[in-house]
Design a protein around this motif. Structure first.
Motif, PDB file in Angstrom:
ATOM      1  N   ILE A  87       0.848  -1.197   0.000  1.00  0.00           N
ATOM      2  CA  ILE A  87       0.000   0.000   0.000  1.00  0.00           C
ATOM      3  C   ILE A  87       0.884   1.248   0.000  1.00  0.00           C
ATOM      4  CG2 ILE A  87      -1.667   1.343   1.352  1.00  0.00           C
ATOM      5  CD1 ILE A  87      -2.716  -1.482   2.348  1.00  0.00           C
ATOM      6  N   THR A  88       1.889   1.254   0.857  1.00  0.00           N
ATOM      7  CA  THR A  88       2.803   2.398   0.936  1.00  0.00           C
ATOM      8  C   THR A  88       3.535   2.607  -0.391  1.00  0.00           C
ATOM      9  OG1 THR A  88       3.110   1.955   3.294  1.00  0.00           O
ATOM     10  CG2 THR A  88       4.761   3.347   2.221  1.00  0.00           C
ATOM     11  N   VAL A  91       1.102   4.057  -2.985  1.00  0.00           N
ATOM     12  CA  VAL A  91       0.814   5.475  -2.735  1.00  0.00           C
ATOM     13  C   VAL A  91       1.992   6.318  -3.217  1.00  0.00           C
ATOM     14  CG1 VAL A  91       0.492   7.215  -0.920  1.00  0.00           C
ATOM     15  CG2 VAL A  91      -0.833   5.079  -0.860  1.00  0.00           C
ATOM     16  N   ALA A  92       3.217   5.863  -2.921  1.00  0.00           N
ATOM     17  CA  ALA A  92       4.409   6.579  -3.399  1.00  0.00           C
ATOM     18  C   ALA A  92       4.445   6.597  -4.929  1.00  0.00           C
ATOM     19  CB  ALA A  92       5.681   5.939  -2.841  1.00  0.00           C
ATOM     20  N   CYS A  94       1.858   6.517  -6.934  1.00  0.00           N
ATOM     21  CA  CYS A  94       0.841   7.482  -7.374  1.00  0.00           C
ATOM     22  C   CYS A  94       1.386   8.900  -7.294  1.00  0.00           C
ATOM     23  CB  CYS A  94      -0.426   7.358  -6.522  1.00  0.00           C
ATOM     24  SG  CYS A  94      -1.399   5.881  -6.845  1.00  0.00           S
ATOM     25  N   ILE A  95       2.025   9.231  -6.177  1.00  0.00           N
ATOM     26  CA  ILE A  95       2.607  10.571  -6.008  1.00  0.00           C
ATOM     27  C   ILE A  95       3.662  10.824  -7.076  1.00  0.00           C
ATOM     28  CG2 ILE A  95       4.024  11.988  -4.455  1.00  0.00           C
ATOM     29  CD1 ILE A  95       2.488  10.542  -2.120  1.00  0.00           C
ATOM     30  N   ILE A 106      -2.374   6.217 -13.002  1.00  0.00           N
ATOM     31  CA  ILE A 106      -2.384   5.662 -11.645  1.00  0.00           C
ATOM     32  C   ILE A 106      -3.539   4.694 -11.382  1.00  0.00           C
ATOM     33  CG2 ILE A 106      -1.110   7.617 -10.686  1.00  0.00           C
ATOM     34  CD1 ILE A 106      -3.784   8.497  -9.371  1.00  0.00           C
ATOM     35  N   ASN A 109      -2.263   1.429 -10.161  1.00  0.00           N
ATOM     36  CA  ASN A 109      -1.750   1.552  -8.793  1.00  0.00           C
ATOM     37  C   ASN A 109      -2.906   1.513  -7.782  1.00  0.00           C
ATOM     38  OD1 ASN A 109       0.151   3.527 -10.600  1.00  0.00           O
ATOM     39  ND2 ASN A 109       1.334   2.282  -9.178  1.00  0.00           N
ATOM     40  N   ILE A 110      -3.993   2.157  -8.109  1.00  0.00           N
ATOM     41  CA  ILE A 110      -5.159   2.163  -7.222  1.00  0.00           C
ATOM     42  C   ILE A 110      -5.760   0.756  -7.120  1.00  0.00           C
ATOM     43  CG2 ILE A 110      -7.518   3.063  -6.958  1.00  0.00           C
ATOM     44  CD1 ILE A 110      -6.358   5.729  -8.139  1.00  0.00           C
ATOM     45  N   ILE A 113      -3.571  -1.127  -4.787  1.00  0.00           N
ATOM     46  CA  ILE A 113      -3.859  -0.689  -3.416  1.00  0.00           C
ATOM     47  C   ILE A 113      -5.103  -1.411  -2.890  1.00  0.00           C
ATOM     48  CG2 ILE A 113      -4.660   1.253  -2.000  1.00  0.00           C
ATOM     49  CD1 ILE A 113      -2.814   3.057  -3.723  1.00  0.00           C
TER      50      ILE A 113
END
Length: 128
Positions: A87-88, A91-92, A94-95, A106, A109-110, A113
């Protein structure tokens, strides 16, 4: 009580499928980033070859961590930690993509997640 047991078995199967899918995704993606980065269509890989190697290694470790501890029943709680790490990581990612103007990329990536949240929740529930 039988209905609760059937629901528990069904949920366990769903979580195993999610784990297998996530492990396959990460091991494949990590292997590609490590051994064949030039064949991947992502522009950031050409711009950052060292980052591709590092994320490839992290991806392979995530894939192994998401499935092996639970499968071998050796420290299965490590699967939960691998899910939180995933998950971490996502999120990184996505950023990172948003900062490069690649917000449209993204969605995957979602999805990852969501799978990792399902795994963390499902395995945590089993260990309570």
């Amino acid at each position: 009580m039988a209905t609760e047991q059937n629901t528990s078995k069904t949920m366990n199967i769903i979580v195993w499928i999610a784990q297998a899918l996530l492990a396959a995704i990460f091991i494949w993606a990590g292997s590609m980033k490590i051994f064949r980065p030039g064949s991947l269509p992502f522009p950031w890989i050409k711009d950052n070859p060292n980052l591709a190697l590092i994320t490839g290694i992290v991806d392979v470790l995530a894939g192994v961590g998401i499935i092996l501890p639970a499968l071998l029943r050796i420290k299965p709680q490590l699967t939960i930690y691998a899910a939180y790490g995933t998950i971490t990581l996502m999120v990184a990612a996505c950023i990172f993509h948003i900062s490069r103007g690649e917000a449209k990329d993204i969605g995957f990536n979602i999805f990852v997640i969501a799978l990792a949240i399902l795994i963390a929740w499902g395995r945590q529930k089993k260990h309570q």
